[in-house]
Design a protein around this motif. Structure first.
Motif, PDB file in Angstrom:
ATOM      1  N   CYS A   1      -9.496   5.966  -1.563  1.00  0.00           N
ATOM      2  CA  CYS A   1     -10.036   4.709  -2.095  1.00  0.00           C
ATOM      3  C   CYS A   1     -11.550   4.653  -1.935  1.00  0.00           C
ATOM      4  O   CYS A   1     -12.259   4.188  -2.830  1.00  0.00           O
ATOM      5  CB  CYS A   1      -9.385   3.518  -1.396  1.00  0.00           C
ATOM      6  SG  CYS A   1      -7.660   3.230  -1.860  1.00  0.00           S
TER       7      CYS A   1
ATOM      8  N   TYR B   1      -1.022   8.880   6.446  1.00  0.00           N
ATOM      9  CA  TYR B   1      -1.037   8.265   5.125  1.00  0.00           C
ATOM     10  C   TYR B   1      -2.202   7.281   5.005  1.00  0.00           C
ATOM     11  O   TYR B   1      -2.886   7.236   3.978  1.00  0.00           O
ATOM     12  CB  TYR B   1       0.286   7.545   4.868  1.00  0.00           C
ATOM     13  CG  TYR B   1       0.358   6.847   3.528  1.00  0.00           C
ATOM     14  CD1 TYR B   1       0.492   7.575   2.346  1.00  0.00           C
ATOM     15  CD2 TYR B   1       0.271   5.458   3.433  1.00  0.00           C
ATOM     16  CE1 TYR B   1       0.553   6.958   1.119  1.00  0.00           C
ATOM     17  CE2 TYR B   1       0.327   4.830   2.206  1.00  0.00           C
ATOM     18  CZ  TYR B   1       0.466   5.573   1.049  1.00  0.00           C
ATOM     19  OH  TYR B   1       0.515   4.947  -0.165  1.00  0.00           O
TER      20      TYR B   1
ATOM     21  N   VAL C   1      -5.186   7.472   2.293  1.00  0.00           N
ATOM     22  CA  VAL C   1      -5.412   6.369   1.353  1.00  0.00           C
ATOM     23  C   VAL C   1      -6.834   5.840   1.465  1.00  0.00           C
ATOM     24  O   VAL C   1      -7.514   5.610   0.449  1.00  0.00           O
ATOM     25  CB  VAL C   1      -4.386   5.249   1.604  1.00  0.00           C
ATOM     26  CG1 VAL C   1      -4.794   3.974   0.875  1.00  0.00           C
ATOM     27  CG2 VAL C   1      -3.002   5.682   1.146  1.00  0.00           C
TER      28      VAL C   1
ATOM     29  N   LEU D   1       0.816  -1.200   0.000  1.00  0.00           N
ATOM     30  CA  LEU D   1       0.000   0.000   0.000  1.00  0.00           C
ATOM     31  C   LEU D   1       0.858   1.262   0.000  1.00  0.00           C
ATOM     32  O   LEU D   1       0.503   2.277  -0.612  1.00  0.00           O
ATOM     33  CB  LEU D   1      -0.916   0.011   1.225  1.00  0.00           C
ATOM     34  CG  LEU D   1      -1.961   1.127   1.286  1.00  0.00           C
ATOM     35  CD1 LEU D   1      -3.014   0.923   0.209  1.00  0.00           C
ATOM     36  CD2 LEU D   1      -2.617   1.184   2.657  1.00  0.00           C
TER      37      LEU D   1
ATOM     38  N   MET E   1       3.766   5.874  -2.416  1.00  0.00           N
ATOM     39  CA  MET E   1       4.311   6.991  -1.652  1.00  0.00           C
ATOM     40  C   MET E   1       5.824   6.900  -1.566  1.00  0.00           C
ATOM     41  O   MET E   1       6.532   7.896  -1.768  1.00  0.00           O
ATOM     42  CB  MET E   1       3.706   6.980  -0.241  1.00  0.00           C
ATOM     43  CG  MET E   1       4.154   8.130   0.655  1.00  0.00           C
ATOM     44  SD  MET E   1       3.331   9.690   0.267  1.00  0.00           S
ATOM     45  CE  MET E   1       4.688  10.631  -0.416  1.00  0.00           C
TER      46      MET E   1
ATOM     47  N   SER F   1      -5.462  14.749  -9.291  1.00  0.00           N
ATOM     48  CA  SER F   1      -6.427  13.897  -8.602  1.00  0.00           C
ATOM     49  C   SER F   1      -7.857  14.327  -8.876  1.00  0.00           C
ATOM     50  O   SER F   1      -8.770  13.492  -8.962  1.00  0.00           O
ATOM     51  CB  SER F   1      -6.149  13.898  -7.094  1.00  0.00           C
ATOM     52  OG  SER F   1      -6.211  15.209  -6.583  1.00  0.00           O
TER      53      SER F   1
ATOM     54  N   CYS G   1      -7.721   3.875  -8.311  1.00  0.00           N
ATOM     55  CA  CYS G   1      -7.107   4.854  -7.408  1.00  0.00           C
ATOM     56  C   CYS G   1      -5.675   4.450  -7.060  1.00  0.00           C
ATOM     57  O   CYS G   1      -4.764   5.287  -7.098  1.00  0.00           O
ATOM     58  CB  CYS G   1      -7.947   4.980  -6.132  1.00  0.00           C
ATOM     59  SG  CYS G   1      -7.349   6.208  -4.963  1.00  0.00           S
ATOM     60  N   TYR G   2      -5.472   3.178  -6.750  1.00  0.00           N
ATOM     61  CA  TYR G   2      -4.137   2.722  -6.325  1.00  0.00           C
ATOM     62  C   TYR G   2      -3.143   2.703  -7.490  1.00  0.00           C
ATOM     63  O   TYR G   2      -2.037   3.238  -7.379  1.00  0.00           O
ATOM     64  CB  TYR G   2      -4.242   1.333  -5.713  1.00  0.00           C
ATOM     65  CG  TYR G   2      -2.897   0.735  -5.346  1.00  0.00           C
ATOM     66  CD1 TYR G   2      -2.255   1.087  -4.166  1.00  0.00           C
ATOM     67  CD2 TYR G   2      -2.260  -0.169  -6.193  1.00  0.00           C
ATOM     68  CE1 TYR G   2      -1.018   0.565  -3.828  1.00  0.00           C
ATOM     69  CE2 TYR G   2      -1.021  -0.703  -5.871  1.00  0.00           C
ATOM     70  CZ  TYR G   2      -0.410  -0.337  -4.686  1.00  0.00           C
ATOM     71  OH  TYR G   2       0.824  -0.860  -4.362  1.00  0.00           O
TER      72      TYR G   2
ATOM     73  N   PHE H   1      -2.635   7.302  -7.355  1.00  0.00           N
ATOM     74  CA  PHE H   1      -1.687   7.561  -6.274  1.00  0.00           C
ATOM     75  C   PHE H   1      -0.312   7.986  -6.778  1.00  0.00           C
ATOM     76  O   PHE H   1       0.252   8.981  -6.333  1.00  0.00           O
ATOM     77  CB  PHE H   1      -1.543   6.324  -5.385  1.00  0.00           C
ATOM     78  CG  PHE H   1      -2.661   6.163  -4.394  1.00  0.00           C
ATOM     79  CD1 PHE H   1      -3.458   7.231  -4.052  1.00  0.00           C
ATOM     80  CD2 PHE H   1      -2.911   4.938  -3.798  1.00  0.00           C
ATOM     81  CE1 PHE H   1      -4.494   7.092  -3.143  1.00  0.00           C
ATOM     82  CE2 PHE H   1      -3.937   4.792  -2.884  1.00  0.00           C
ATOM     83  CZ  PHE H   1      -4.737   5.869  -2.561  1.00  0.00           C
TER      84      PHE H   1
END
Length: 251
Positions: free
Chosen positions: A166, A158, A162, A49, A53, A218, A129-130, A134
Motif C-alpha cells: 500500500c 501479511y 500489505v 483487510l 487473502m 503486481s 492496490c487493495y 491484491f
C-alpha cells in the motif's frame, strides 16, 4: 534587541509553531483512530483487510497468529494505519498551515491544490492496490502453490506485506505532484522530462520489480500506472506553472 536575538526568537517561534502543528496532526489521527476503534472496530477492519487473502485460500482456510499478543496487536496496527491514511487531508493541511505564512500569494495558489491532490492521490493508490492488485496477486500466487503445501499465512507477515504494498502504490501515485513541483521550481523543464520519457518507463519497471513480489501481475500493476501518472504530470505541470506565476513573471 540585537539582530542575533531577534533571529533566535524567530527560530524559537517557528519551532513552537511546528510543535503545535505536529500536535494538532497527531490529535486528528488519534480522533480518527478512536472513531474506527469504536466502529467498525479493529477486528472488523482487519477482516476487511484480510478478505483478498482469504478469498484466494481453500474454502474454510484461515490465517494463523504465531505471536501470543498478535491477534490483538495486529488489528490495532491496521486500525492505526487506516486512521493515518484517512487523516492525510488534515495532516497535509497542518503542513500547509505551517509553511503558508512564508509564501507569496501566487505560491499559495500552488501549495493548497498540491496538498489536496497529494492526499487524494495517495488514497487512490492505496485503494487501487487493495481493490485491484491484491486479489490478482494472491490468486496468481495460489495458482503456483503445490497441492502438498497448506497455505496458512501468518497475520504479522501479511500485515507487513500489505503495508509495504500500500505504501509503494500510495507513493507511486504521487508522481504527478513530483513532476509539477520539479517544473514549477525550475529544476527541470517539461521539454526535458519528455525527452527522458523512455528512461522513466524503464525506471518504472525497475522500481516495480524491486518493491513488489516477484510476479508479473503486481509488477505490471505498479509500473503501468506509474508511467501513466508521469504523463498526467507532464500535462498538468504547464497549467500549474501558468496559474501560480508571480505578476512579474507574467509580464
Amino acid at each position: 534587541m540585537t539582530e542575533k536575538t531577534a533571529g533566535e526568537e524567530t527560530f524559537i517561534s517557528h519551532l513552537i509553531e511546528l510543535r503545535d502543528r505536529l500536535v494538532k496532526a497527531s490529535i486528528g489521527i488519534a480522533i480518527m483512530f478512536g472513531v474506527l476503534a469504536l466502529w467498525p472496530g479493529p477486528a472488523a477492519i482487519y477482516d476487511i483487510l484480510a478478505a483478498p487473502m482469504i478469498a484466494s485460500l481453500p474454502t474454510g482456510s484461515k490465517m494463523i497468529a504465531t505471536g501470543v499478543i498478535a491477534p490483538f496487536l495486529v488489528p490495532m496496527k491496521v486500525t492505526l494505519a487506516i486512521a493515518f491514511i484517512l487523516s492525510l487531508p488534515w495532516v497535509f493541511y497542518q503542513v500547509w498551515a505551517f509553511i503558508a505564512p512564508g509564501l507569496y500569494t501566487h505560491e499559495k495558489k500552488l501549495v493548497l491544490p498540491l496538498v489536496i491532490s497529494s492526499s487524494l492521490l495517495f488514497m487512490a493508490g492505496v485503494a487501487f492496490c487493495y481493490f485491484f492488485v491484491f486479489g490478482r496477486v494472491f490468486e496468481f500466487i495460489a495458482g503456483f502453490s503445490p497441492t502438498s503445501i497448506a497455505v496458512t499465512p501468518d497475520i504479522e507477515n501479511y500485515l507487513d506485506f500489505v503495508i509495504s504494498m500500500c505504501l509503494a502504490f500510495g507513493v507511486t501515485f504521487e508522481v504527478p505532484v513530483v513532476v509539477v513541483i520539479l517544473v514549477r521550481m525550475g529544476i527541470v523543464s517539461v521539454a526535458k522530462l519528455k525527452e527522458i520519457r523512455s528512461y522513466v518507463v524503464v525506471g518504472s519497471f525497475v522500481i516495480a520489480a524491486i518493491v513488489t513480489p516477484p510476479d508479473v501481475v503486481s509488477q505490471l500493476a505498479l509500473a503501468i500506472p506509474m508511467c501513466l501518472l508521469y504523463e498526467l504530470g507532464l500535462l498538468l505541470a504547464p497549467v500549474f506553472v501558468r496559474a501560480t506565476q508571480a505578476p512579474t513573471e507574467q509580464g
